[in-house]
Motif scaffolding. Structure first.
Motif, PDB file in Angstrom:
ATOM      1  N   ALA A  69       0.759  -1.254   0.114  1.00 53.35           N
ATOM      2  CA  ALA A  69      -0.024   0.262   0.028  1.00 53.35           C
ATOM      3  C   ALA A  69       0.907   1.213  -0.001  1.00 53.35           C
ATOM      4  O   ALA A  69       0.538   2.162  -0.809  1.00 53.35           O
ATOM      5  CB  ALA A  69      -0.967  -0.089   1.273  1.00 53.35           C
ATOM      6  N   ALA A  70       1.903   1.197   0.765  1.00 52.73           N
ATOM      7  CA  ALA A  70       2.760   2.398   0.716  1.00 52.73           C
ATOM      8  C   ALA A  70       3.996   2.461  -0.185  1.00 52.73           C
ATOM      9  O   ALA A  70       4.528   3.321  -0.401  1.00 52.73           O
ATOM     10  CB  ALA A  70       3.693   2.298   2.256  1.00 52.73           C
ATOM     11  N   ARG A  71       3.882   1.236  -0.714  1.00 53.66           N
ATOM     12  CA  ARG A  71       4.958   0.834  -2.017  1.00 53.66           C
ATOM     13  C   ARG A  71       6.561   1.387  -1.401  1.00 53.66           C
ATOM     14  O   ARG A  71       7.154   2.139  -2.048  1.00 53.66           O
ATOM     15  CB  ARG A  71       4.683   1.868  -3.434  1.00 53.66           C
ATOM     16  N   CYS A  72       6.631   0.884  -0.395  1.00 49.97           N
ATOM     17  CA  CYS A  72       7.982   1.200   0.283  1.00 49.97           C
ATOM     18  C   CYS A  72       8.659  -0.308   0.654  1.00 49.97           C
ATOM     19  O   CYS A  72       7.800  -1.146   1.115  1.00 49.97           O
ATOM     20  CB  CYS A  72       7.937   2.109   1.285  1.00 49.97           C
ATOM     21  N   ILE A  73       9.762  -0.396   0.617  1.00 53.90           N
ATOM     22  CA  ILE A  73      10.520  -1.651   1.204  1.00 53.90           C
ATOM     23  C   ILE A  73      11.269  -0.904   2.460  1.00 53.90           C
ATOM     24  O   ILE A  73      12.187   0.053   2.455  1.00 53.90           O
ATOM     25  CB  ILE A  73      11.296  -2.127   0.102  1.00 53.90           C
ATOM     26  N   HIS A  74      11.298  -1.730   3.686  1.00 56.83           N
ATOM     27  CA  HIS A  74      12.263  -1.410   4.934  1.00 56.83           C
ATOM     28  C   HIS A  74      13.081  -2.554   5.184  1.00 56.83           C
ATOM     29  O   HIS A  74      12.579  -3.568   4.948  1.00 56.83           O
ATOM     30  CB  HIS A  74      11.297  -1.165   6.142  1.00 56.83           C
ATOM     31  N   LEU A  75      14.245  -2.171   5.661  1.00 56.93           N
ATOM     32  CA  LEU A  75      15.187  -3.238   5.785  1.00 56.93           C
ATOM     33  C   LEU A  75      15.930  -3.252   7.250  1.00 56.93           C
ATOM     34  O   LEU A  75      16.312  -1.747   7.633  1.00 56.93           O
ATOM     35  CB  LEU A  75      16.425  -3.111   4.709  1.00 56.93           C
ATOM     36  N   GLU A  76      15.950  -4.032   7.887  1.00 54.19           N
ATOM     37  CA  GLU A  76      16.247  -4.252   9.304  1.00 54.19           C
ATOM     38  C   GLU A  76      17.448  -5.180   9.135  1.00 54.19           C
ATOM     39  O   GLU A  76      17.545  -6.351   8.830  1.00 54.19           O
ATOM     40  CB  GLU A  76      15.575  -4.485  10.414  1.00 54.19           C
ATOM     41  N   PHE A  77      18.731  -4.466   9.282  1.00 56.08           N
ATOM     42  CA  PHE A  77      19.909  -5.282   8.993  1.00 56.08           C
ATOM     43  C   PHE A  77      20.648  -5.404  10.255  1.00 56.08           C
ATOM     44  O   PHE A  77      21.120  -4.478  10.930  1.00 56.08           O
ATOM     45  CB  PHE A  77      20.803  -4.592   7.861  1.00 56.08           C
ATOM     46  N   TYR A  78      21.374  -6.500  10.481  1.00 54.58           N
ATOM     47  CA  TYR A  78      22.161  -6.912  11.776  1.00 54.58           C
ATOM     48  C   TYR A  78      23.186  -7.418  11.432  1.00 54.58           C
ATOM     49  O   TYR A  78      23.583  -8.536  10.996  1.00 54.58           O
ATOM     50  CB  TYR A  78      21.407  -7.784  12.716  1.00 54.58           C
ATOM     51  N   GLU A  79      24.396  -6.745  11.615  1.00 58.64           N
ATOM     52  CA  GLU A  79      25.657  -7.320  11.100  1.00 58.64           C
ATOM     53  C   GLU A  79      26.431  -8.047  12.544  1.00 58.64           C
ATOM     54  O   GLU A  79      26.259  -7.397  13.482  1.00 58.64           O
ATOM     55  CB  GLU A  79      26.520  -6.219  10.803  1.00 58.64           C
ATOM     56  N   ARG A  80      26.949  -9.057  12.210  1.00 55.73           N
ATOM     57  CA  ARG A  80      27.725  -9.671  13.375  1.00 55.73           C
ATOM     58  C   ARG A  80      29.158  -9.790  13.184  1.00 55.73           C
ATOM     59  O   ARG A  80      29.710  -9.397  11.945  1.00 55.73           O
ATOM     60  CB  ARG A  80      27.397 -11.381  13.147  1.00 55.73           C
ATOM     61  N   PHE A  81      29.936  -9.352  14.055  1.00 59.91           N
ATOM     62  CA  PHE A  81      31.312  -9.398  14.255  1.00 59.91           C
ATOM     63  C   PHE A  81      32.217 -10.009  15.496  1.00 59.91           C
ATOM     64  O   PHE A  81      31.373  -9.946  16.499  1.00 59.91           O
ATOM     65  CB  PHE A  81      31.728  -7.885  13.762  1.00 59.91           C
ATOM     66  N   THR A  82      33.166 -10.301  15.224  1.00 61.31           N
ATOM     67  CA  THR A  82      33.965 -10.845  16.434  1.00 61.31           C
ATOM     68  C   THR A  82      34.552  -9.570  17.036  1.00 61.31           C
ATOM     69  O   THR A  82      35.295  -9.050  16.441  1.00 61.31           O
ATOM     70  CB  THR A  82      34.754 -11.839  16.193  1.00 61.31           C
ATOM     71  N   SER A  83      34.388  -9.508  18.335  1.00 57.92           N
ATOM     72  CA  SER A  83      35.472  -8.354  19.087  1.00 57.92           C
ATOM     73  C   SER A  83      36.311  -9.048  19.855  1.00 57.92           C
ATOM     74  O   SER A  83      36.171 -10.040  20.705  1.00 57.92           O
ATOM     75  CB  SER A  83      34.214  -7.545  19.898  1.00 57.92           C
ATOM     76  N   SER A  84      37.596  -8.315  19.839  1.00 56.69           N
ATOM     77  CA  SER A  84      38.480  -8.546  20.745  1.00 56.69           C
ATOM     78  C   SER A  84      39.080  -7.493  21.463  1.00 56.69           C
ATOM     79  O   SER A  84      39.281  -6.536  20.728  1.00 56.69           O
ATOM     80  CB  SER A  84      39.633  -9.338  20.075  1.00 56.69           C
ATOM     81  N   GLU A  85      39.181  -7.617  22.682  1.00 55.28           N
ATOM     82  CA  GLU A  85      39.701  -6.219  23.581  1.00 55.28           C
ATOM     83  C   GLU A  85      40.713  -6.843  24.348  1.00 55.28           C
ATOM     84  O   GLU A  85      40.766  -7.749  24.905  1.00 55.28           O
ATOM     85  CB  GLU A  85      38.743  -5.648  24.495  1.00 55.28           C
ATOM     86  N   LEU A  86      42.047  -6.128  24.276  1.00 56.51           N
ATOM     87  CA  LEU A  86      43.054  -6.306  25.041  1.00 56.51           C
ATOM     88  C   LEU A  86      43.184  -5.456  26.326  1.00 56.51           C
ATOM     89  O   LEU A  86      43.155  -4.125  25.991  1.00 56.51           O
ATOM     90  CB  LEU A  86      44.380  -5.930  24.290  1.00 56.51           C
ATOM     91  N   PHE A  87      43.398  -6.057  27.398  1.00 54.94           N
ATOM     92  CA  PHE A  87      43.504  -5.131  28.681  1.00 54.94           C
ATOM     93  C   PHE A  87      44.868  -5.507  29.056  1.00 54.94           C
ATOM     94  O   PHE A  87      45.518  -6.790  29.483  1.00 54.94           O
ATOM     95  CB  PHE A  87      42.552  -5.596  29.871  1.00 54.94           C
ATOM     96  N   THR A  88      45.881  -4.771  29.660  1.00 50.90           N
ATOM     97  CA  THR A  88      46.971  -5.003  30.059  1.00 50.90           C
ATOM     98  C   THR A  88      47.143  -4.111  31.425  1.00 50.90           C
ATOM     99  O   THR A  88      46.525  -3.089  31.798  1.00 50.90           O
ATOM    100  CB  THR A  88      48.287  -4.474  29.096  1.00 50.90           C
ATOM    101  N   HIS A  89      47.991  -4.833  32.428  1.00 47.66           N
ATOM    102  CA  HIS A  89      48.093  -4.198  33.738  1.00 47.66           C
ATOM    103  C   HIS A  89      49.487  -4.460  34.169  1.00 47.66           C
ATOM    104  O   HIS A  89      50.162  -5.371  34.001  1.00 47.66           O
ATOM    105  CB  HIS A  89      46.973  -4.810  34.801  1.00 47.66           C
ATOM    106  N   ASP A  90      50.092  -3.344  34.524  1.00 46.78           N
ATOM    107  CA  ASP A  90      51.433  -3.500  35.325  1.00 46.78           C
ATOM    108  C   ASP A  90      51.342  -3.316  36.786  1.00 46.78           C
ATOM    109  O   ASP A  90      50.514  -2.245  37.245  1.00 46.78           O
ATOM    110  CB  ASP A  90      52.114  -2.616  34.924  1.00 46.78           C
ATOM    111  N   PHE A  91      51.576  -4.178  37.752  1.00 46.33           N
ATOM    112  CA  PHE A  91      51.398  -3.935  39.202  1.00 46.33           C
ATOM    113  C   PHE A  91      52.675  -4.185  39.822  1.00 46.33           C
ATOM    114  O   PHE A  91      53.539  -4.516  39.392  1.00 46.33           O
ATOM    115  CB  PHE A  91      50.484  -5.197  39.675  1.00 46.33           C
TER     116      PHE A  91
END
Length: 163
Positions: free
Chosen positions: A141-163
């Protein structure tokens, strides 16, 4: 003691590839493909409306270098609807010809092709690596197309600590 001089191969000749021409050809082809989309959408929405289909939901999922449409759900108001066995013209460019090719696709195939075309245009490579998933919602009826897009990705975080 004799000293041996290293011998190096002759340098490669300069490239004769005209990158500017390649990019211009690609931009022209992309513009031609984009110019075909409004006509394809209009023919699709005309056919959906004629069939009494008000909404179509298309779910897709991809990862690991492959992706596919998981489901196509057509609705007539609140009720499930089947796609009628009609064909509509769908304009496309092929890789081996600059001419527009008019394909005859079933209504469901035209929905599927338009989904893949939009995924390629907006999120090329959506099926690679961790991939992506989502839904297209066609509102006839509205002649429109809606896209919901979910991108996956692997995340990596580095934490370093000197004590």
């Amino acid at each position: 003691m004799t000293q041996v001089e290293p011998t190096l191969p002759a340098p490669m000749p300069p490239s004769t590839i005209d990158r500017t021409a390649i990019f211009a050809t690609h931009a022209e082809r992309t513009a031609r493909i984009e110019a075909l989309r409004p006509g394809n959408k209009d023919r699709l929405f005309d056919a959906l409306t004629a069939a009494g289909i008000t909404h179509v939901t298309v779910s897709f999922d991809g990862a690991g270098d492959s992706g596919q449409i998981e489901s196509i759900d057509a609705r007539a108001g609140d009720k499930a609807a089947g796609f009628p066995s009609v064909e509509i013209p769908y304009a496309a460019l092929t890789w081996d010809s600059p001419e527009v090719e008019m394909r005859s696709l079933s209504l469901e195939e035209a929905v599927e092709q338009l989904v893949y075309d939009f995924l390629s245009d907006t999120h090329g490579g959506w099926e690679n690596n961790d991939g992506a998933y989502g839904e297209f919602c066609f509102d006839a009826a509205a002649r429109c197309i809606h896209l919901e897009f979910y991108e996956r990705f692997t995340s990596s975080e580095l934490f370093t600590h000197d004590f």
